[in-house]
Design a protein around this motif. Sequence first.
Motif, PDB file in Angstrom:
ATOM      1  N   ARG A   1      35.139  40.673  28.388  1.00 30.67           N
ATOM      2  CA  ARG A   1      34.952  41.764  29.342  1.00 30.67           C
ATOM      3  C   ARG A   1      34.134  41.289  30.540  1.00 30.67           C
ATOM      4  NH1 ARG A   1      32.288  44.849  26.354  1.00 30.67           N
ATOM      5  NH2 ARG A   1      33.940  46.229  25.580  1.00 30.67           N
ATOM      6  N   ASN A   2      33.056  40.568  30.265  1.00 28.11           N
ATOM      7  CA  ASN A   2      32.210  40.066  31.344  1.00 28.11           C
ATOM      8  C   ASN A   2      32.959  39.062  32.208  1.00 28.11           C
ATOM      9  OD1 ASN A   2      29.427  39.677  32.595  1.00 28.11           O
ATOM     10  ND2 ASN A   2      29.884  37.593  31.933  1.00 28.11           N
ATOM     11  N   LEU A   3      33.756  38.201  31.578  1.00 24.62           N
ATOM     12  CA  LEU A   3      34.533  37.205  32.313  1.00 24.62           C
ATOM     13  C   LEU A   3      35.464  37.868  33.321  1.00 24.62           C
ATOM     14  CD1 LEU A   3      35.781  34.360  32.782  1.00 24.62           C
ATOM     15  CD2 LEU A   3      37.212  34.788  30.757  1.00 24.62           C
TER      16      LEU A   3
ATOM     17  N   GLN B   1      33.360  39.845  36.057  1.00 20.67           N
ATOM     18  CA  GLN B   1      32.697  38.968  37.018  1.00 20.67           C
ATOM     19  C   GLN B   1      33.701  38.275  37.947  1.00 20.67           C
ATOM     20  OE1 GLN B   1      29.389  38.815  37.690  1.00 20.67           O
ATOM     21  NE2 GLN B   1      29.432  40.550  36.277  1.00 20.67           N
ATOM     22  N   THR B   2      34.899  38.001  37.439  1.00 19.76           N
ATOM     23  CA  THR B   2      35.937  37.442  38.313  1.00 19.76           C
ATOM     24  C   THR B   2      36.297  38.439  39.401  1.00 19.76           C
ATOM     25  OG1 THR B   2      36.829  36.092  36.512  1.00 19.76           O
ATOM     26  CG2 THR B   2      38.275  36.494  38.389  1.00 19.76           C
ATOM     27  N   VAL B   3      36.412  39.723  39.030  1.00 19.68           N
ATOM     28  CA  VAL B   3      36.723  40.760  40.015  1.00 19.68           C
ATOM     29  C   VAL B   3      35.565  40.933  40.993  1.00 19.68           C
ATOM     30  CG1 VAL B   3      37.239  43.211  40.335  1.00 19.68           C
ATOM     31  CG2 VAL B   3      38.336  41.937  38.484  1.00 19.68           C
ATOM     32  N   VAL B   4      34.346  40.893  40.498  1.00 24.48           N
ATOM     33  CA  VAL B   4      33.188  40.988  41.386  1.00 24.48           C
ATOM     34  C   VAL B   4      33.188  39.843  42.396  1.00 24.48           C
ATOM     35  CG1 VAL B   4      30.662  40.767  41.485  1.00 24.48           C
ATOM     36  CG2 VAL B   4      31.731  42.288  39.796  1.00 24.48           C
ATOM     37  N   ARG B   5      33.484  38.646  41.920  1.00 21.95           N
ATOM     38  CA  ARG B   5      33.435  37.460  42.776  1.00 21.95           C
ATOM     39  C   ARG B   5      34.583  37.402  43.767  1.00 21.95           C
ATOM     40  NH1 ARG B   5      33.676  33.922  45.834  1.00 21.95           N
ATOM     41  NH2 ARG B   5      33.042  31.737  45.642  1.00 21.95           N
ATOM     42  N   PHE B   6      35.812  37.745  43.299  1.00 27.29           N
ATOM     43  CA  PHE B   6      36.995  37.538  44.133  1.00 27.29           C
ATOM     44  C   PHE B   6      37.743  38.811  44.519  1.00 27.29           C
ATOM     45  CE2 PHE B   6      36.745  33.427  41.726  1.00 27.29           C
ATOM     46  CZ  PHE B   6      36.419  32.628  42.812  1.00 27.29           C
ATOM     47  N   GLY B   7      37.353  39.948  43.943  1.00 30.74           N
ATOM     48  CA  GLY B   7      37.949  41.215  44.358  1.00 30.74           C
ATOM     49  C   GLY B   7      39.158  41.659  43.550  1.00 30.74           C
ATOM     50  N   ARG B   8      39.843  40.721  42.892  1.00 33.02           N
ATOM     51  CA  ARG B   8      41.050  41.040  42.137  1.00 33.02           C
ATOM     52  C   ARG B   8      41.435  39.852  41.271  1.00 33.02           C
ATOM     53  NH1 ARG B   8      44.952  43.219  44.848  1.00 33.02           N
ATOM     54  NH2 ARG B   8      46.725  42.250  43.805  1.00 33.02           N
ATOM     55  N   ILE B   9      42.411  40.053  40.397  1.00 37.78           N
ATOM     56  CA  ILE B   9      42.980  38.964  39.604  1.00 37.78           C
ATOM     57  C   ILE B   9      44.497  39.055  39.751  1.00 37.78           C
ATOM     58  CG2 ILE B   9      43.218  37.890  37.333  1.00 37.78           C
ATOM     59  CD1 ILE B   9      40.599  39.243  36.508  1.00 37.78           C
TER      60      ILE B   9
ATOM     61  N   LEU C   1      42.257  39.950  23.295  1.00 31.81           N
ATOM     62  CA  LEU C   1      41.146  40.466  24.100  1.00 31.81           C
ATOM     63  C   LEU C   1      41.324  40.134  25.573  1.00 31.81           C
ATOM     64  CD1 LEU C   1      38.145  39.587  21.756  1.00 31.81           C
ATOM     65  CD2 LEU C   1      39.102  41.865  22.189  1.00 31.81           C
ATOM     66  N   SER C   2      41.813  38.931  25.859  1.00 29.59           N
ATOM     67  CA  SER C   2      42.054  38.551  27.251  1.00 29.59           C
ATOM     68  C   SER C   2      43.110  39.450  27.873  1.00 29.59           C
ATOM     69  CB  SER C   2      42.489  37.083  27.331  1.00 29.59           C
ATOM     70  OG  SER C   2      41.466  36.230  26.847  1.00 29.59           O
ATOM     71  N   LEU C   3      44.216  39.657  27.166  1.00 33.57           N
ATOM     72  CA  LEU C   3      45.257  40.561  27.655  1.00 33.57           C
ATOM     73  C   LEU C   3      44.696  41.962  27.897  1.00 33.57           C
ATOM     74  CD1 LEU C   3      48.206  39.545  25.319  1.00 33.57           C
ATOM     75  CD2 LEU C   3      48.274  39.474  27.823  1.00 33.57           C
ATOM     76  N   LYS C   4      43.922  42.455  26.960  1.00 31.27           N
ATOM     77  CA  LYS C   4      43.371  43.804  27.075  1.00 31.27           C
ATOM     78  C   LYS C   4      42.628  44.004  28.394  1.00 31.27           C
ATOM     79  CE  LYS C   4      39.902  46.854  24.960  1.00 31.27           C
ATOM     80  NZ  LYS C   4      38.994  47.052  23.795  1.00 31.27           N
ATOM     81  N   HIS C   5      41.739  43.082  28.704  1.00 34.59           N
ATOM     82  CA  HIS C   5      40.890  43.284  29.885  1.00 34.59           C
ATOM     83  C   HIS C   5      41.576  42.834  31.180  1.00 34.59           C
ATOM     84  CE1 HIS C   5      37.487  44.867  27.710  1.00 34.59           C
ATOM     85  NE2 HIS C   5      37.750  43.978  26.762  1.00 34.59           N
ATOM     86  N   GLU C   6      42.418  41.816  31.104  1.00 36.00           N
ATOM     87  CA  GLU C   6      43.178  41.408  32.297  1.00 36.00           C
ATOM     88  C   GLU C   6      44.166  42.497  32.706  1.00 36.00           C
ATOM     89  OE1 GLU C   6      42.971  36.755  30.834  1.00 36.00           O
ATOM     90  OE2 GLU C   6      44.792  37.937  30.556  1.00 36.00           O
ATOM     91  N   MET C   7      44.860  43.055  31.723  1.00 35.84           N
ATOM     92  CA  MET C   7      45.846  44.089  32.036  1.00 35.84           C
ATOM     93  C   MET C   7      45.182  45.354  32.562  1.00 35.84           C
ATOM     94  SD  MET C   7      48.951  43.682  29.313  1.00 35.84           S
ATOM     95  CE  MET C   7      49.938  44.876  30.224  1.00 35.84           C
ATOM     96  N   ARG C   8      44.008  45.657  32.080  1.00 43.21           N
ATOM     97  CA  ARG C   8      43.275  46.817  32.605  1.00 43.21           C
ATOM     98  C   ARG C   8      43.112  46.695  34.114  1.00 43.21           C
ATOM     99  NH1 ARG C   8      38.005  46.805  33.287  1.00 43.21           N
ATOM    100  NH2 ARG C   8      37.714  45.099  31.804  1.00 43.21           N
TER     101      ARG C   8
END
Length: 249
Positions: A68-70, A73-81, A118-125
């Motif tokens: 979740r933090n990963l 924090q990626t969104v905080v740093r870069f705005g989107r994924i 878990l990665s899919l869960k939070h990336e897809m969100r």
Amino acid sequence: MNTPTVLITGALTGIGRATAFAFAREGYRVAVSGRREEAGNALAAELRALGNEAEFLLADVRFEADVRNLVEQTVVRFGRIDVAVNNAGTEGQLAPIVEQSAANYAETFGVNVLGTMLSLKHEMRVMLAQGSGSIINLSSVAGKVGIAGASVYVASKHAVEGLTKSAALEGAAAGVRVNAVAPGPVATEMLDRFVGGSEENKAGFLATIPAGRAATPDEIAQTIVFLASDKVSYLTGQSIAVDGGHTAQ
């Protein structure tokens, strides 16, 4: 268009590292993660030296708080994924099934299956909210066939293929694509462990591959970049074997 961002788990060695550089060469901003901070910071510095924005984020994909933090924090740093590559994985203990243990099952499935879920869960969100995104999970030819002496690893990669198909169905209408890459033998340390560290065993195994050799990590990385791109915008829910013809036999 804004510069796209890619998030890569298990990025510190092998296919993950090659994938980070492949996306950097395409002009992406790159978030890399792994469990070793010094190596991660060194990788991010190498990527920045190429002129790219890059950030290392410490994470163990077996733990939801880390994942979740990963992602956050990626969104905080870069705005989107825009792209996520779920590469973190382990082969676990290679042994006949009569020698397998609950502990090895838990470790292997914890990284390969729970980590991917878990990665899919939070990336897809994030991507569902954006209305776009491409996720590539790392499967294996072991997700398509059996391998004697690697039952738990094989089972974990079959599970990754199932997660990929199901997540793709959930994301398709919202513009989020989910696919998998299933490498055959790749010239990494994992291949050396699979063949027991013997050059003779490795040569014998590679002789069974129609292409007659292992893939380079960059060959797998280039396939991942292609799957992530808009060139295949109608492709979702698929697992692409990159195996030198191994599964065609």
